[in-house]
Design a protein around this motif. Sequence first.
Motif, short mmCIF file in Angstrom:
data_model
loop_
_atom_site.label_atom_id
_atom_site.label_comp_id
_atom_site.label_asym_id
_atom_site.label_seq_id
_atom_site.Cartn_x
_atom_site.Cartn_y
_atom_site.Cartn_z
N GLY A 1 -13.98 33.49 -26.72
CA GLY A 1 -13.23 34.17 -25.67
C GLY A 1 -11.83 33.65 -25.45
O GLY A 1 -10.96 34.37 -24.93
N TRP A 2 -11.56 32.40 -25.86
CA TRP A 2 -10.24 31.83 -25.58
C TRP A 2 -9.15 32.43 -26.45
O TRP A 2 -8.01 32.55 -26.03
N ARG A 3 -9.49 32.79 -27.70
CA ARG A 3 -8.48 33.39 -28.56
C ARG A 3 -8.01 34.74 -28.02
O ARG A 3 -6.84 35.09 -28.16
N GLU A 4 -8.93 35.48 -27.41
CA GLU A 4 -8.55 36.77 -26.82
C GLU A 4 -7.62 36.56 -25.63
O GLU A 4 -6.70 37.35 -25.39
N LYS A 5 -7.84 35.50 -24.88
CA LYS A 5 -7.02 35.23 -23.70
C LYS A 5 -5.64 34.71 -24.08
O LYS A 5 -4.66 34.97 -23.39
N TYR A 6 -5.57 33.99 -25.20
CA TYR A 6 -4.29 33.43 -25.65
C TYR A 6 -4.05 33.84 -27.11
O TYR A 6 -4.10 32.99 -28.02
N PRO A 7 -3.79 35.12 -27.37
CA PRO A 7 -3.63 35.58 -28.76
C PRO A 7 -2.42 34.98 -29.46
O PRO A 7 -2.35 34.98 -30.69
N GLN A 8 -1.45 34.47 -28.69
CA GLN A 8 -0.23 33.92 -29.29
C GLN A 8 -0.44 32.51 -29.84
O GLN A 8 0.43 31.97 -30.54
N VAL A 9 -1.59 31.89 -29.53
CA VAL A 9 -1.83 30.50 -29.94
C VAL A 9 -2.65 30.47 -31.22
O VAL A 9 -3.75 31.03 -31.29
N GLU A 10 -2.10 29.82 -32.23
CA GLU A 10 -2.86 29.61 -33.47
C GLU A 10 -3.92 28.53 -33.22
O GLU A 10 -3.61 27.46 -32.69
N VAL A 11 -5.16 28.82 -33.58
CA VAL A 11 -6.28 27.92 -33.30
C VAL A 11 -6.94 27.46 -34.58
O VAL A 11 -7.20 28.27 -35.49
N VAL A 12 -7.20 26.16 -34.67
CA VAL A 12 -7.96 25.59 -35.78
C VAL A 12 -9.15 24.85 -35.17
O VAL A 12 -8.97 24.00 -34.28
N ARG A 13 -10.36 25.18 -35.61
CA ARG A 13 -11.56 24.50 -35.12
C ARG A 13 -12.03 23.50 -36.15
O ARG A 13 -12.17 23.83 -37.33
N GLU A 14 -12.29 22.27 -35.69
CA GLU A 14 -12.70 21.20 -36.60
C GLU A 14 -13.98 20.55 -36.09
O GLU A 14 -13.97 19.86 -35.06
N SER A 15 -15.08 20.76 -36.80
CA SER A 15 -16.33 20.09 -36.50
C SER A 15 -16.39 18.84 -37.37
O SER A 15 -16.43 18.92 -38.60
#
Length: 283
Positions: A215-229
Motif C-alpha cells: 500500500g505504501w507505493r500507491e501512496k507515494y508513487p514518486q518514491v523509488e522503492v527497493v525491498r531487501e530481505s
Amino acid sequence: MTTEPPVIAAVDGSSHSLEALDWAAHEAVRRGLALVVVHARTPMPHAVRETQRREAEELLTLCVRRVSRVAPDLHPTTLTPMDYPSAAVTSLSRDASLVVVGSRGLGGFRSLLLGSDSMAIASMAKCPVVVVHGEPPEESRQETSSDIVVGVAADESSEDVLAFAFATAASRPGARLRIVHGWTMVSSMLSGGPVFDRDAAAGAAERTLAELTAGWREKYPQVEVVRESVGGSASRALVTASATAALTVVGRRRGGESLGLGLSPVAQTTLGHALGPVAVVPC
C-alpha cells in the motif's frame, strides 16, 4: 511555512551539535517547517546564572547567524530552558515534528560512540529524533547517496516508521527508499515460520516484508522503492548501509521508556555505530 509543529535543533556549542543544526535547517526547508534552536541551561548556583545566561545568548546568536548562511529564507526562533538538556528537549518534543541532536556534546568522552543526552533524547522523545554523527574517519568515508534506508521488523508495528521514511524520501527529489528486513532462523522460529529449512525461511521473510510494505507505493508513487530481505544481523546490515545513506531510519518501542526499553538492540547498535545520520521513530 505550514502550521505543523516545528523542527527542534538542540545545541550546546560542540561541533557535533553545530553539524546537527545545519542538518536541521536543511530538513526544515525541505519539509516546509519552522526551526526552533534550543540551548538548555543546566541549573547552576545563582552566582553564575548571569554568566550562564550571557553565554547562552552568545551561542544562540551564533546559531541564528549560522542558519542564515545555511538556509537564508529560514528565520529560526530560540529557546533557553533552565533544565537538564535531555529533560528539556524531551519535554519540548511533545510539540515538535522532529528533534535533531548531535551524537556527542561538550561533556562527552571522545571514546564514546554516543553521548548520554543524545541516547536519552532518542529513547524518550515523543516525536522522531535524528542523531547526526560527526564526519567519519577518512578511511571509513564513502560517497554519500540520496538513499533513505529504513529497517523494519516483523515483531513490532512498522507503520509509523514507514510513514516517516516515505515522507522523508518524498521530500528529497530523486531519493530512493531502501526497506531492509533482517531475519535469522531464530526469528523465523519465534514468528511461527519455518525452523529448519533456510530457503523456506527466506521466502517467508520476503513475504513478510511484502505484507509490511503493501500500500505504501500507491501512496507515494514518486518514491523509488527497493525491498531487501537480509539473512543475518539486521543491525549489521543497517550500519553498513548507513555509510552511504542520506539517512537511516529505525523504530523505537513507544511506551517502554519508563522501563528502560525504549531502544531495541537493533536501534541501539545502529545509533552507536552508524556512519551517518540516524532517525529514531516512536512506533
